[in-house]
Design a protein around this motif. Sequence first.
Motif, PDB file in Angstrom:
ATOM      1  N   VAL A  97      69.199  49.574  54.297  1.00 41.10           N
ATOM      2  CA  VAL A  97      68.044  49.243  53.452  1.00 41.10           C
ATOM      3  C   VAL A  97      66.909  48.690  54.303  1.00 41.10           C
ATOM      4  CG1 VAL A  97      67.219  47.760  51.570  1.00 41.10           C
ATOM      5  CG2 VAL A  97      69.436  48.909  51.379  1.00 41.10           C
ATOM      6  N   ASP A  98      67.231  47.821  55.269  1.00 43.97           N
ATOM      7  CA  ASP A  98      66.203  47.279  56.169  1.00 43.97           C
ATOM      8  C   ASP A  98      65.546  48.404  56.968  1.00 43.97           C
ATOM      9  OD1 ASP A  98      66.765  44.657  55.374  1.00 43.97           O
ATOM     10  OD2 ASP A  98      68.235  44.376  56.992  1.00 43.97           O
ATOM     11  N   ALA A  99      66.355  49.321  57.485  1.00 41.40           N
ATOM     12  CA  ALA A  99      65.823  50.440  58.262  1.00 41.40           C
ATOM     13  C   ALA A  99      64.907  51.304  57.404  1.00 41.40           C
ATOM     14  CB  ALA A  99      66.960  51.276  58.850  1.00 41.40           C
ATOM     15  N   LEU A 100      65.299  51.551  56.169  1.00 41.47           N
ATOM     16  CA  LEU A 100      64.478  52.349  55.269  1.00 41.47           C
ATOM     17  C   LEU A 100      63.160  51.642  54.957  1.00 41.47           C
ATOM     18  CD1 LEU A 100      64.250  54.918  53.608  1.00 41.47           C
ATOM     19  CD2 LEU A 100      65.410  53.731  51.736  1.00 41.47           C
ATOM     20  N   LYS A 101      63.222  50.334  54.716  1.00 44.65           N
ATOM     21  CA  LYS A 101      61.999  49.557  54.468  1.00 44.65           C
ATOM     22  C   LYS A 101      61.072  49.613  55.682  1.00 44.65           C
ATOM     23  CE  LYS A 101      64.029  46.074  51.383  1.00 44.65           C
ATOM     24  NZ  LYS A 101      64.414  44.648  51.316  1.00 44.65           N
ATOM     25  N   LYS A 102      61.641  49.451  56.875  1.00 43.29           N
ATOM     26  CA  LYS A 102      60.832  49.493  58.101  1.00 43.29           C
ATOM     27  C   LYS A 102      60.184  50.858  58.286  1.00 43.29           C
ATOM     28  CE  LYS A 102      63.439  45.938  60.483  1.00 43.29           C
ATOM     29  NZ  LYS A 102      64.338  45.583  61.579  1.00 43.29           N
ATOM     30  N   MET A 103      60.967  51.916  58.053  1.00 44.65           N
ATOM     31  CA  MET A 103      60.425  53.260  58.201  1.00 44.65           C
ATOM     32  C   MET A 103      59.295  53.492  57.205  1.00 44.65           C
ATOM     33  SD  MET A 103      60.360  56.640  56.955  1.00 44.65           S
ATOM     34  CE  MET A 103      61.681  56.695  55.772  1.00 44.65           C
ATOM     35  N   MET A 104      59.485  53.022  55.972  1.00 51.40           N
ATOM     36  CA  MET A 104      58.448  53.216  54.957  1.00 51.40           C
ATOM     37  C   MET A 104      57.181  52.442  55.307  1.00 51.40           C
ATOM     38  SD  MET A 104      60.834  53.279  51.540  1.00 51.40           S
ATOM     39  CE  MET A 104      59.459  53.401  50.413  1.00 51.40           C
ATOM     40  N   LEU A 105      57.334  51.217  55.760  1.00 53.73           N
ATOM     41  CA  LEU A 105      56.175  50.420  56.161  1.00 53.73           C
ATOM     42  C   LEU A 105      55.519  51.015  57.400  1.00 53.73           C
ATOM     43  CD1 LEU A 105      54.489  47.948  55.456  1.00 53.73           C
ATOM     44  CD2 LEU A 105      56.059  46.565  56.827  1.00 53.73           C
ATOM     45  N   ASP A 106      56.348  51.456  58.340  1.00 58.86           N
ATOM     46  CA  ASP A 106      55.821  52.075  59.552  1.00 58.86           C
ATOM     47  C   ASP A 106      55.008  53.325  59.218  1.00 58.86           C
ATOM     48  OD1 ASP A 106      55.895  52.352  62.594  1.00 58.86           O
ATOM     49  OD2 ASP A 106      56.737  54.278  61.959  1.00 58.86           O
ATOM     50  N   GLN A 107      55.582  54.198  58.414  1.00 60.38           N
ATOM     51  CA  GLN A 107      54.918  55.464  58.100  1.00 60.38           C
ATOM     52  C   GLN A 107      53.810  55.303  57.066  1.00 60.38           C
ATOM     53  OE1 GLN A 107      55.586  58.545  59.783  1.00 60.38           O
ATOM     54  NE2 GLN A 107      56.366  56.862  61.022  1.00 60.38           N
ATOM     55  N   GLY A 108      53.975  54.352  56.151  1.00 67.76           N
ATOM     56  CA  GLY A 108      52.981  54.173  55.094  1.00 67.76           C
ATOM     57  C   GLY A 108      51.787  53.332  55.479  1.00 67.76           C
ATOM     58  N   ALA A 109      52.005  52.362  56.361  1.00 64.62           N
ATOM     59  CA  ALA A 109      50.920  51.445  56.713  1.00 64.62           C
ATOM     60  C   ALA A 109      50.478  51.600  58.170  1.00 64.62           C
ATOM     61  CB  ALA A 109      51.346  50.006  56.451  1.00 64.62           C
ATOM     62  N   PHE A 110      51.435  51.505  59.090  1.00 65.94           N
ATOM     63  CA  PHE A 110      51.056  51.509  60.503  1.00 65.94           C
ATOM     64  C   PHE A 110      50.620  52.881  60.998  1.00 65.94           C
ATOM     65  CE2 PHE A 110      52.196  52.038  65.012  1.00 65.94           C
ATOM     66  CZ  PHE A 110      51.341  51.106  65.563  1.00 65.94           C
ATOM     67  N   ALA A 111      51.406  53.912  60.705  1.00 67.67           N
ATOM     68  CA  ALA A 111      51.119  55.245  61.251  1.00 67.67           C
ATOM     69  C   ALA A 111      49.718  55.734  60.907  1.00 67.67           C
ATOM     70  CB  ALA A 111      52.182  56.251  60.811  1.00 67.67           C
ATOM     71  N   PRO A 112      49.271  55.615  59.656  1.00 64.69           N
ATOM     72  CA  PRO A 112      47.905  56.074  59.374  1.00 64.69           C
ATOM     73  C   PRO A 112      46.836  55.304  60.160  1.00 64.69           C
ATOM     74  CG  PRO A 112      49.129  55.848  57.341  1.00 64.69           C
ATOM     75  CD  PRO A 112      49.978  55.250  58.429  1.00 64.69           C
ATOM     76  N   CYS A 113      47.021  53.995  60.290  1.00 62.78           N
ATOM     77  CA  CYS A 113      46.058  53.191  61.049  1.00 62.78           C
ATOM     78  C   CYS A 113      46.104  53.538  62.528  1.00 62.78           C
ATOM     79  CB  CYS A 113      46.337  51.700  60.856  1.00 62.78           C
ATOM     80  SG  CYS A 113      46.112  51.133  59.176  1.00 62.78           S
ATOM     81  N   PHE A 114      47.327  53.632  63.049  1.00 61.25           N
ATOM     82  CA  PHE A 114      47.487  53.958  64.462  1.00 61.25           C
ATOM     83  C   PHE A 114      46.921  55.337  64.760  1.00 61.25           C
ATOM     84  CE2 PHE A 114      49.948  55.862  67.936  1.00 61.25           C
ATOM     85  CZ  PHE A 114      49.663  54.960  68.939  1.00 61.25           C
ATOM     86  N   LEU A 115      47.275  56.309  63.937  1.00 61.47           N
ATOM     87  CA  LEU A 115      46.777  57.659  64.151  1.00 61.47           C
ATOM     88  C   LEU A 115      45.270  57.742  63.986  1.00 61.47           C
ATOM     89  CD1 LEU A 115      49.550  59.748  62.415  1.00 61.47           C
ATOM     90  CD2 LEU A 115      49.119  59.524  64.865  1.00 61.47           C
ATOM     91  N   GLY A 116      44.737  56.918  63.088  1.00 62.48           N
ATOM     92  CA  GLY A 116      43.290  56.878  62.913  1.00 62.48           C
ATOM     93  C   GLY A 116      42.559  56.424  64.162  1.00 62.48           C
ATOM     94  N   CYS A 117      43.235  55.672  64.999  1.00 55.63           N
ATOM     95  CA  CYS A 117      42.666  55.251  66.291  1.00 55.63           C
ATOM     96  C   CYS A 117      43.080  56.187  67.420  1.00 55.63           C
ATOM     97  CB  CYS A 117      43.127  53.837  66.629  1.00 55.63           C
ATOM     98  SG  CYS A 117      42.567  52.583  65.490  1.00 55.63           S
ATOM     99  N   PHE A 118      44.364  56.527  67.432  1.00 55.97           N
ATOM    100  CA  PHE A 118      44.920  57.303  68.545  1.00 55.97           C
ATOM    101  C   PHE A 118      44.368  58.730  68.606  1.00 55.97           C
ATOM    102  CE2 PHE A 118      48.287  60.147  70.149  1.00 55.97           C
ATOM    103  CZ  PHE A 118      48.344  59.682  71.449  1.00 55.97           C
ATOM    104  N   LEU A 119      44.387  59.429  67.478  1.00 53.77           N
ATOM    105  CA  LEU A 119      43.975  60.824  67.507  1.00 53.77           C
ATOM    106  C   LEU A 119      42.517  61.026  67.901  1.00 53.77           C
ATOM    107  CD1 LEU A 119      46.001  62.247  64.502  1.00 53.77           C
ATOM    108  CD2 LEU A 119      46.501  62.424  66.948  1.00 53.77           C
ATOM    109  N   PRO A 120      41.594  60.230  67.373  1.00 59.78           N
ATOM    110  CA  PRO A 120      40.221  60.392  67.873  1.00 59.78           C
ATOM    111  C   PRO A 120      40.089  60.065  69.364  1.00 59.78           C
ATOM    112  CG  PRO A 120      40.215  59.225  65.792  1.00 59.78           C
ATOM    113  CD  PRO A 120      41.644  59.323  66.228  1.00 59.78           C
TER     114      PRO A 120
END
Length: 139
Positions: free
Chosen positions: A57-80
């Motif tokens: 459950v912890d791993a699933l929560k982390k993955m969801m937070l990572d992909q739902g919150a961090f990844a879009p922000c990170f990619l918004g900086c990294f890809l440009p």
Amino acid sequence: MGLGDVISQQLVERRGLKEHQIGRTLTMASLGCGFVGPVVGGWYRVLDRLIPGTTKVDALKKMMLDQGAFAPCFLGCFLPLVGTLNGLSARDNWAKLQQLWPAVQLANFYLVPLHYRLAIVQCVAVIWNSYLSWKAHRL
């Protein structure tokens, strides 16, 4: 990221040592050391404080937070940033990341202790970075 570029140039593009673009490898390595490593490593520490534990459950929560919150922000900086440095298409990068990273992160958060997570992701990232480098520099 530097290793990914070397793999791209030598194994995918088959440039050979005489045609290897050292500046390109240094750019990719600098991006990895100066941006990706510190940002992702810091995020893993924050994430582990927000959701302590390593159950399914912890791993699933982390993955969801990572992909739902961090990844879009990170990619918004990294890809440009990558796009600016190498002329990559953000659309192509986004499509590939959406396929790869959720599965990697779910396994990473469930199976891997915090102090190894960055190393595991970077091992997977070697493959991704090889693709990025090839895509960015194909003629």
